[in-house]
Design an enzyme around this catalytic site. Structure first.
Site, PDB file in Angstrom:
ATOM      1  N   HIS A  21     -30.228  -0.471  39.403  1.00  9.88           N
ATOM      2  CA  HIS A  21     -30.263  -0.134  37.989  1.00  9.88           C
ATOM      3  C   HIS A  21     -29.646  -1.243  37.137  1.00  9.88           C
ATOM      4  O   HIS A  21     -30.180  -1.601  36.091  1.00  9.88           O
ATOM      5  CB  HIS A  21     -29.506   1.180  37.753  1.00  9.88           C
ATOM      6  CG  HIS A  21     -30.121   2.362  38.431  1.00  9.88           C
ATOM      7  ND1 HIS A  21     -30.785   3.361  37.751  1.00  9.88           N
ATOM      8  CD2 HIS A  21     -30.181   2.708  39.748  1.00  9.88           C
ATOM      9  CE1 HIS A  21     -31.222   4.264  38.607  1.00  9.88           C
ATOM     10  NE2 HIS A  21     -30.857   3.890  39.827  1.00  9.88           N
ATOM     11  N   ASP A 119     -29.710   3.677  30.581  1.00 12.07           N
ATOM     12  CA  ASP A 119     -30.451   4.013  31.786  1.00 12.07           C
ATOM     13  C   ASP A 119     -30.980   5.443  31.659  1.00 12.07           C
ATOM     14  O   ASP A 119     -30.309   6.320  31.115  1.00 12.07           O
ATOM     15  CB  ASP A 119     -29.514   3.908  32.995  1.00 12.07           C
ATOM     16  CG  ASP A 119     -30.258   3.939  34.320  1.00 12.07           C
ATOM     17  OD1 ASP A 119     -30.935   4.953  34.588  1.00 12.07           O
ATOM     18  OD2 ASP A 119     -30.149   2.973  35.080  1.00 12.07           O
TER      19      ASP A 119
END
Length: 482
Positions: A21, A119
């Site tokens: 990520h 995110d």
């Protein structure tokens, strides 16, 4: 009254604390900083301390003078093992609290922030902060459009009795997700669907975050239009603005790293890279080597490791295999002994290393195939490099990715739910020999599309320009009329 020069936009990034990520979000953050934006990148303390050794901070700040790192707690003690389940349970409340504190201590979310890019699985915290402080939130889902679409239908899968997956025909088609009626089998659903009961905390976490994403003002995806156009058209029913800007590593190379200097940006790697593998590859024939890497999280039992090793050796193909420190399960010292034995027995057949510069390896002419866990960053890097894949998915969206690689995009093979040496051998031989011409014909087209998308005038390049323009047109709280 003196005219004040307009300040550049200030974007706050909020990545989930895991390599897969952090890496693409850093790439996007660098691209926006390169466009003269102010950037604040908020890592957890644990991840940031692991990231620092891979960054030459002086060189980084010379290249990106308006880029600022901040750290927040992740809600766990310093020496905690940080399992996936523990992070999911702690990160949300810890982040919400930390963002409120930053509002006071840094004046960060009060006056200067133009928008937050969060995110996708940090959406709840980001949306709460954004709505509280009056700041737009853009959700960056760091995997594919097809996986994103499926995660929006987790509740539907529960309603239809497909989840939880227990004692069912795993090869039965799942027909309740619009547009994917003839694509997914039960075994191709994300691993979070393989739970014992409805109400499982991890499953509920992803359902909650997917709902929160829908409150974001836009969606950003590390993919390209030509690869996922049908699913992107479906997602457009949920988001008025979608920015597809992948493959991000390639877009970064075009816009920032034309010299491919390691000091130009950070790769987001949390382990030391073994550059000696490139010298080893230099001595190998074109497209002869199988590159093997299962990412930054997957762990193996002794038996699994041996099955892979025997399958690779029996295939007769030279292989470069990344085995991370502590990736073999076992705390009695036997895992270290096994690794040393495999390294010794591999001499003359291949090379085992602890970590590699993956983009550089995949771009090397000696690499002919990639045995991968099917993480999205790896798929994007392999696709852009034109290297066909064998996917052995382990967790989360990787089950979906492997199905699309083999059955939709047809740029590789799917080896999920099995780990036998005979199957590993057959898959490697199929990829490198029997099915190679067929797969490479398709891969050549897809790789060209990926490369064209990030060039000037390409779809992803234009979408990044639009993202930059749209953020530039936003007004930070301090500039809004009261």
């Amino acid at each position: 009254m003196e005219n004040l020069k307009p300040q550049p936009p200030h974007v706050v990034f909020l990545p989930y604390p895991a390599l897969g990520h952090v890496k693409p979000m850093l790439k996007l953050a660098e691209l926006l900083s390169h466009a003269t934006f102010h950037v604040t990148f908020i890592n957890t303390e644990y991840i940031h301390h692991r990231l620092l050794p891979s960054i030459d901070l002086d060189a980084f700040h010379r290249r990106f003078p308006n880029f600022h790192f901040l750290t927040i707690p992740d809600g766990l003690p310093p020496h905690h093992t940080r399992t996936v389940a523990d992070l999911f349970s702690s990160i949300g409340s810890a982040t919400t609290s930390a963002l409120r504190q930053l509002r006071v201590s840094e004046d960060l979310l009060c006056r200067t922030t133009t928008c937050i890019i969060a995110d996708g699985i940090m959406s709840s915290s980001a949306v709460i902060a954004g709505e509280e402080f009056g700041i737009p939130v853009l959700a960056f889902r760091t995997f594919s459009a097809c996986c994103t679409w499926i995660y929006f239908h987790l509740s539907k899968l529960i309603e239809e009795g497909e989840v939880p997956l227990q004692d069912q025909d795993m090869d039965k088609l799942v027909t309740c997700i619009p547009g994917l009626e003839n694509v997914l089998r039960r075994r191709d659903l994300p691993s979070i669907c393989r739970v014992e009961r409805v109400g499982d905390p991890i499953l509920e976490f992803f359902i909650k975050e997917a709902r929160a994403m829908l409150r974001a003002s836009a969606l950003i995806l590390n993919t390209f239009d030509e690869l996922e156009a049908p699913v992107l058209s479906k997602l457009a029913s949920f988001f008025s603005k979608i920015y597809t800007i992948g493959p991000l590593h390639a877009l970064s190379n075009v816009r920032i790293n034309g010299d491919r200097s390691p000091l130009a940006s950070t790769t987001g790697i949390l382990w030391k890279e073994d550059q000696g593998c490139i010298t080893w590859l230099d001595s190998r024939p074109s497209e002869s080597v199988v590159f093997v890497s299962f990412g930054s999280v997957v762990k193996f039992t002794h038996d699994q490791m041996l099955e892979f090793w025997h399958g690779l050796v029996n295939s007769g193909k030279p292989f470069l295999w990344v085995i991370r420190p502590n990736s073999i399960i076992g705390g009695d010292g036997s895992s270290g002994q096994l690794l040393m034995e495999l390294q010794e027995r591999t001499k003359g057949k291949g090379l085992i290393v602890s970590w590699v510069p993956q983009e550089q390896v995949l771009a090397h002419g000696a690499v002919g195939g990639f045995l991968t866990h099917g993480g999205w960053n790896s798929i994007m890097e392999s696709t852009e490099a034109g290297v066909p894949m064998i996917c052995w998915p382990a967790m989360f969206e990787q089950q979906v990715n492997s199905r699309f690689v083999s059955e939709v995009w047809r740029v590789g093979l799917d080896m999920k739910d099995t780990c036998e040496r005979s199957i590993v051998e057959k898959m490697v031989r199929d990829l490198m020999e029997a099915k190679r011409v067929e797969i490479m014909k398709v891969m050549g087209v897809v790789a060209k599309q990926a490369g064209e998308s990030v060039k000037k005038g390409g779809s992803s390049s234009l979408n990044l320009d639009t993202l930059i323009q749209d953020i530039s047109s936003m007004t930070p709280p301090s500039s809004r009329a009261e």
